[in-house]
Write an enzyme that holds these catalytic residues in place. Structure first.
Site, PDB file in Angstrom:
ATOM      1  N   THR A  14      51.686   4.903 -22.417  1.00 10.51           N
ATOM      2  CA  THR A  14      51.701   3.857 -21.383  1.00 10.51           C
ATOM      3  C   THR A  14      51.870   2.468 -21.995  1.00 10.51           C
ATOM      4  O   THR A  14      52.760   1.701 -21.605  1.00 10.51           O
ATOM      5  CB  THR A  14      50.381   3.905 -20.577  1.00 10.51           C
ATOM      6  OG1 THR A  14      50.206   5.235 -20.110  1.00 10.51           O
ATOM      7  CG2 THR A  14      50.397   2.953 -19.406  1.00 10.51           C
ATOM      8  N   GLU A 114      43.443  -8.331 -29.034  1.00 10.88           N
ATOM      9  CA  GLU A 114      43.271  -8.901 -27.687  1.00 10.88           C
ATOM     10  C   GLU A 114      43.323  -7.828 -26.601  1.00 10.88           C
ATOM     11  O   GLU A 114      42.573  -7.870 -25.620  1.00 10.88           O
ATOM     12  CB  GLU A 114      44.380  -9.942 -27.433  1.00 10.88           C
ATOM     13  CG  GLU A 114      44.220 -10.738 -26.175  1.00 10.88           C
ATOM     14  CD  GLU A 114      42.997 -11.637 -26.211  1.00 10.88           C
ATOM     15  OE1 GLU A 114      43.019 -12.615 -26.946  1.00 10.88           O
ATOM     16  OE2 GLU A 114      42.012 -11.326 -25.520  1.00 10.88           O
ATOM     17  N   GLU A 175      41.786   7.582 -13.774  1.00 11.64           N
ATOM     18  CA  GLU A 175      42.317   8.781 -14.427  1.00 11.64           C
ATOM     19  C   GLU A 175      41.877  10.019 -13.640  1.00 11.64           C
ATOM     20  O   GLU A 175      40.897   9.956 -12.878  1.00 11.64           O
ATOM     21  CB  GLU A 175      41.702   8.913 -15.827  1.00 11.64           C
ATOM     22  CG  GLU A 175      41.849   7.700 -16.698  1.00 11.64           C
ATOM     23  CD  GLU A 175      43.107   7.750 -17.528  1.00 11.64           C
ATOM     24  OE1 GLU A 175      43.595   8.864 -17.781  1.00 11.64           O
ATOM     25  OE2 GLU A 175      43.611   6.676 -17.887  1.00 11.64           O
ATOM     26  N   LYS A 190      33.669  -2.194 -24.550  1.00 10.18           N
ATOM     27  CA  LYS A 190      34.249  -3.545 -24.515  1.00 10.18           C
ATOM     28  C   LYS A 190      33.165  -4.608 -24.708  1.00 10.18           C
ATOM     29  O   LYS A 190      33.377  -5.613 -25.389  1.00 10.18           O
ATOM     30  CB  LYS A 190      34.989  -3.752 -23.199  1.00 10.18           C
ATOM     31  CG  LYS A 190      36.228  -2.854 -23.103  1.00 10.18           C
ATOM     32  CD  LYS A 190      36.748  -2.802 -21.694  1.00 10.18           C
ATOM     33  CE  LYS A 190      37.991  -1.935 -21.585  1.00 10.18           C
ATOM     34  NZ  LYS A 190      38.351  -1.655 -20.204  1.00 10.18           N
ATOM     35  N   GLY A 287      46.866  -1.718 -17.559  1.00 11.85           N
ATOM     36  CA  GLY A 287      48.262  -1.552 -17.169  1.00 11.85           C
ATOM     37  C   GLY A 287      49.124  -1.645 -18.413  1.00 11.85           C
ATOM     38  O   GLY A 287      48.827  -2.419 -19.327  1.00 11.85           O
TER      39      GLY A 287
HETATM   40  N1  LIG Z   1      46.660   2.250 -20.517  1.00 10.84           N
HETATM   41  C1  LIG Z   1      46.088   1.054 -20.378  1.00 10.84           C
HETATM   42  O1  LIG Z   1      46.182   0.408 -19.331  1.00 10.84           O
HETATM   43  C2  LIG Z   1      45.311   0.443 -21.543  1.00 10.84           C
HETATM   44  C3  LIG Z   1      44.727  -0.825 -21.375  1.00 10.84           C
HETATM   45  C4  LIG Z   1      44.049  -1.417 -22.442  1.00 10.84           C
HETATM   46  C5  LIG Z   1      43.951  -0.730 -23.654  1.00 10.84           C
HETATM   47  N2  LIG Z   1      44.510   0.500 -23.768  1.00 10.84           N
HETATM   48  C6  LIG Z   1      44.387   1.184 -25.082  1.00 10.84           C
HETATM   49  O2  LIG Z   1      45.689   1.345 -25.637  1.00 10.84           O
HETATM   50  C7  LIG Z   1      45.725   2.535 -26.426  1.00 10.84           C
HETATM   51  C8  LIG Z   1      46.871   3.428 -25.934  1.00 10.84           C
HETATM   52  O3  LIG Z   1      46.624   3.779 -24.575  1.00 10.84           O
HETATM   53  P1  LIG Z   1      47.764   4.477 -23.656  1.00 10.84           P
HETATM   54  O4  LIG Z   1      47.249   4.398 -22.275  1.00 10.84           O
HETATM   55  O5  LIG Z   1      49.102   3.912 -23.978  1.00 10.84           O
HETATM   56  O6  LIG Z   1      47.685   5.992 -24.173  1.00 10.84           O
HETATM   57  P2  LIG Z   1      48.732   7.170 -23.884  1.00 10.84           P
HETATM   58  O7  LIG Z   1      49.589   6.863 -22.735  1.00 10.84           O
HETATM   59  O8  LIG Z   1      47.930   8.433 -23.878  1.00 10.84           O
HETATM   60  O9  LIG Z   1      49.659   7.185 -25.198  1.00 10.84           O
HETATM   61  C9  LIG Z   1      49.179   7.561 -26.460  1.00 10.84           C
HETATM   62  C10 LIG Z   1      50.348   7.685 -27.421  1.00 10.84           C
HETATM   63  O10 LIG Z   1      49.828   7.973 -28.704  1.00 10.84           O
HETATM   64  C11 LIG Z   1      50.410   9.182 -29.189  1.00 10.84           C
HETATM   65  N3  LIG Z   1      49.392   9.919 -29.938  1.00 10.84           N
HETATM   66  C12 LIG Z   1      48.126  10.185 -29.557  1.00 10.84           C
HETATM   67  N4  LIG Z   1      47.493  10.865 -30.540  1.00 10.84           N
HETATM   68  C13 LIG Z   1      48.379  11.013 -31.549  1.00 10.84           C
HETATM   69  C14 LIG Z   1      48.337  11.618 -32.832  1.00 10.84           C
HETATM   70  N5  LIG Z   1      47.243  12.220 -33.276  1.00 10.84           N
HETATM   71  N6  LIG Z   1      49.428  11.561 -33.609  1.00 10.84           N
HETATM   72  C15 LIG Z   1      50.563  10.978 -33.177  1.00 10.84           C
HETATM   73  N7  LIG Z   1      50.680  10.382 -31.955  1.00 10.84           N
HETATM   74  C16 LIG Z   1      49.602  10.410 -31.171  1.00 10.84           C
HETATM   75  C17 LIG Z   1      50.865   9.945 -27.984  1.00 10.84           C
HETATM   76  O11 LIG Z   1      51.896  10.802 -28.401  1.00 10.84           O
HETATM   77  P3  LIG Z   1      52.686  11.793 -27.392  1.00 10.84           P
HETATM   78  O12 LIG Z   1      53.619  10.878 -26.657  1.00 10.84           O
HETATM   79  O13 LIG Z   1      53.425  12.718 -28.311  1.00 10.84           O
HETATM   80  O14 LIG Z   1      51.640  12.420 -26.554  1.00 10.84           O
HETATM   81  C18 LIG Z   1      51.331   8.800 -27.054  1.00 10.84           C
HETATM   82  O15 LIG Z   1      52.642   8.422 -27.393  1.00 10.84           O
HETATM   83  C19 LIG Z   1      44.326   3.155 -26.313  1.00 10.84           C
HETATM   84  O16 LIG Z   1      43.538   2.722 -27.399  1.00 10.84           O
HETATM   85  C20 LIG Z   1      43.783   2.575 -25.011  1.00 10.84           C
HETATM   86  O17 LIG Z   1      42.371   2.517 -24.981  1.00 10.84           O
HETATM   87  C21 LIG Z   1      45.188   1.108 -22.753  1.00 10.84           C
END
Ligand SMILES: NC(=O)c1ccc[n+]([C@@H]2O[C@H](COP(=O)([O-])OP(=O)(O)OC[C@H]3O[C@@H](n4cnc5c(N)ncnc54)[C@H](OP(=O)(O)O)[C@@H]3O)[C@@H](O)[C@H]2O)c1
Length: 406
Positions: A14, A114, A175, A190, A287
Site C-alpha cells: 500500500t 515521519e 482491516e 505510536k 493511507g
Molecule cells: N497502510 C498505511 O496506511 C500505513 C500508514 C502508516 C504507516 N504504515 C506502515 O508502513 C509499512 C508498510 O505498510 P503497508 O500497508 O504498505 O504494508 P503492505 O501493503 O502489507 O505491504 C508490505 C510490502 O512488504 C513486502 N514484504 C513484507 N514482508 C516481506 C519480507 N519478509 N520480504 C520481502 N518483502 C516483504 C510485501 O511483499 P509482497 O508484495 O510480496 O507481499 C509488500 O510488498 C508498515 O510498517 C506500516 O505499519 C502503513
C-alpha cells in the site's frame, strides 16, 4: 545532468507502491530543489529483488515492509553500512528503537520516520526540529484513524460498536482483522515513539498501558453528547514528577478541547509546553499516498541539509476573482415582494441562494442569506444593484463562508 541519488525500496504494498509512484512523479521537482536526481535503485518484495544487491546500489533505503523480522536485520545492516534509512514502521521503532537509533548514530547517517506516527501529520518533524528546545510537558494524540472513524460514526448515527466496525471494514478504514487498532495496541506503539521524542526517554511498547474501544456502547456516547462531551481514543504521554506516564484509553473531551472536533479517519497531536502553550497538528492519519508523501518528505530531507530558504520563485499569475460562498445580510422595508425581487436580482447575476432566513421587525425586515459558491465579481455586482433599491434600508453586509468539509 545532476548526480543520481539512489533510493532502494523495501516493500511495494500500500505505502511502498504509492511511494514508487510519487517518487517518479516528483523526481524533476526534487532535482530542482536538491540538485540531485532521485532514482529507484531496486525494489524488494517477497517475490522480487535481493536485499544485498539493493543495498549495494543505494545511497538511502526506504523500509516499507512492516513487522519486526527480517525488517530489523535489514534496517540495521543498511545503517551500519552507511546508508540513510527512512521508515514508517511503528512496530520496529516502538520495540527496538534504541538499537536502531544507536546504529544510525554510529553509522553517522540519518534515520527518519515521519510516516510511523499519524501518517502525513508532521508531528515527528515538529517535535524533533521546531520544538527541539521546548520542554514538552505533555502530548495528547488521536493517533489511530480506524478507532476515531468508528467512534465518530457511533456518535453521528447512534450505531453500535459492531455496526460501526463493520461499516469501517466495508469502507477500507479497518482491516479484516482489526485487533491491533481496536485494542489500542497500534496507538500505544505510536505513543511510545512520541514519548521518546517528547521526553528523550526510552519508552518501549510494553511500557505503555492501553485499553481499546471494544466495550464502548452507543449509550455511553448518547449520554455524553447530552453533556456536551465527545468520546475519543486518546493517547497521552506526560511528565509526572521525575518520571513519565504513557497511556492509551477512551476518554471524554469537552467541546473546547482541540482534539474534540477531530473526526472520521483524521489524526491529531496536541503538544503542550510552557514555552509554546499548546500546538495541535491534524490531518489524514494513514493511507498509501498520504503516508508515502511523508516518507518522500523524509527522503528529501536526507538528500540535503534542511533548506533555510524556499527554492527560487517561479512566476505564477495572481488570481484576484475567486469563487466563494457568501453570507448576505439585508435590512429592508417589510412589504410584499421584497424577497422575490432580491432573489431575481441575485439570479440575474448568476448568484443562487442556498439558504435564507427572513425576520419581520415591525416596519422593517431582515433578510439573511447564504449563497452557493460564486465568483466574487458576480456577487459584488449583484450586491451593488441591491444596495440601490429603495426598500434596502442600510448598506448590505457581506461575509465570506468557508464551506470545505473533510
Ligand atoms: N497502510 C498505511 O496506511 C500505513 C500508514 C502508516 C504507516 N504504515 C506502515 O508502513 C509499512 C508498510 O505498510 P503497508 O500497508 O504498505 O504494508 P503492505 O501493503 O502489507 O505491504 C508490505 C510490502 O512488504 C513486502 N514484504 C513484507 N514482508 C516481506 C519480507 N519478509 N520480504 C520481502 N518483502 C516483504 C510485501 O511483499 P509482497 O508484495 O510480496 O507481499 C509488500 O510488498 C508498515 O510498517 C506500516 O505499519 C502503513
Amino acid at each position: 545532468m545532476s548526480e543520481a541519488f539512489r533510493v532502494g525500496l523495501l516493500g511495494h504494498g500500500t505505502v511502498g507502491g504509492a511511494f514508487a509512484g510519487l517518487l517518479a512523479e516528483r523526481a524533476e521537482s526534487i532535482e530542482r530543489v536538491t540538485g540531485l536526481r532521485p532514482e529507484l535503485s531496486g525494489v524488494l518484495t517477497r517475490s522480487r529483488g535481493d536485499f544485498d544487491d539493493i543495498l549495494e546500489r543505494s545511497d538511502l533505503v526506504v523500509e516499507l515492509l512492516g513487522g519486526i523480522e527480517p525488517t530489523r536485520d535489514y534496517v540495521l545492516r543498511a545503517l551500519q553500512s552507511g546508508r540513510h534509512v527512512v521508515t514508517a514502521n511503528k512496530q520496529l521503532l516502538s520495540q527496538h528503537g534504541e538499537e536502531v537509533f544507536d546504529a544510525a548514530r554510529s553509522g553517522g547517517v540519518q534515520l527518519r520516520f515521519e510516516g510511523a506516527v499519524a501518517g502525513v501529520v508532521p508531528a515527528i518533524r515538529v517535535m524533533s526540529e521546531t520544538l527541539a528546545a521546548a520542554h514538552i510537558e505533555r502530548v495528547h494524540g488521536i493517533v489511530n484513524g480506524t478507532t476515531n472513524y468508528i467512534l465518530t460514526e457511533m456518535a453521528r448515527t447512534g450505531a453500535s460498536y459492531a455496526e460501526a466496525l463493520a461499516d469501517a471494514q466495508k469502507l477500507g478504514y479497518a482491516e479484516a482483522d482489526p485487533t491491533e487498532d481496536v485494542t489500542g495496541k497500534d496507538a500505544a506503539a505510536k505513543m511510545a515513539i512520541l514519548a521518546r521524542l517528547a521526553f528523550n526517554a526510552a519508552v518501549k511498547l510494553d511500557q505503555v498501558s492501553y485499553e481499546g474501544i471494544e466495550r464502548l456502547t452507543a449509550d455511553d456516547i448518547a449520554y455524553a453528547k447530552e453533556l456536551g462531551l465527545s468520546l475519543k481514543l486518546i493517547g497521552s504521554a506526560e511528565r509526572i514528577g521525575s518520571g513519565v506516564a504513557v497511556h492509551v484509553h477512551p476518554a471524554f473531551l469537552y467541546a473546547d478541547h482541540p482534539l474534540a472536533s477531530v473526526n472520521g479517519a483524521f489524526n491529531a497531536v496536541t503538544i503542550e509546553s510552557p514555552a509554546i502553550t499548546e500546538i495541535t497538528l491534524s490531518g489524514p492519519g494513514a493511507g498509501g499516498v498520504q503516508t508515502a508523501s511523508a516518507v518522500l518528505g523524509d527522503v528529501i530531507s536526507a538528500m540535503i541539509p534542511p533548506p533555510s530558504l524556499p527554492p527560487p520563485a517561479v512566476e505564477l499569475p495572481i488570481v484576484t476573482d475567486v469563487e466563494f460562498s457568501f453570507y448576505l445580510h439585508l435590512e429592508v422595508a417589510d412589504r410584499p415582494g421584497v424577497l422575490a425581487q432580491v432573489a431575481e436580482i441575485l439570479g440575474l447575476q448568476g448568484v443562487s441562494i442556498r439558504s435564507v432566513v427572513q425576520k419581520g421587525l415591525g416596519e422593517e425586515a431582515r433578510l439573511v442569506m447564504v449563497m452557493h459558491p460564486v465568483l466574487e465579481s458576480k456577487f459584488r455586482a449583484a450586491v451593488e444593484l441591491l444596495s440601490r433599491l429603495d426598500f434596502v434600508r442600510e448598506p448590505p453586509r457581506v461575509i465570506r463562508v468557508i464551506e470545505e468539509t473533510f
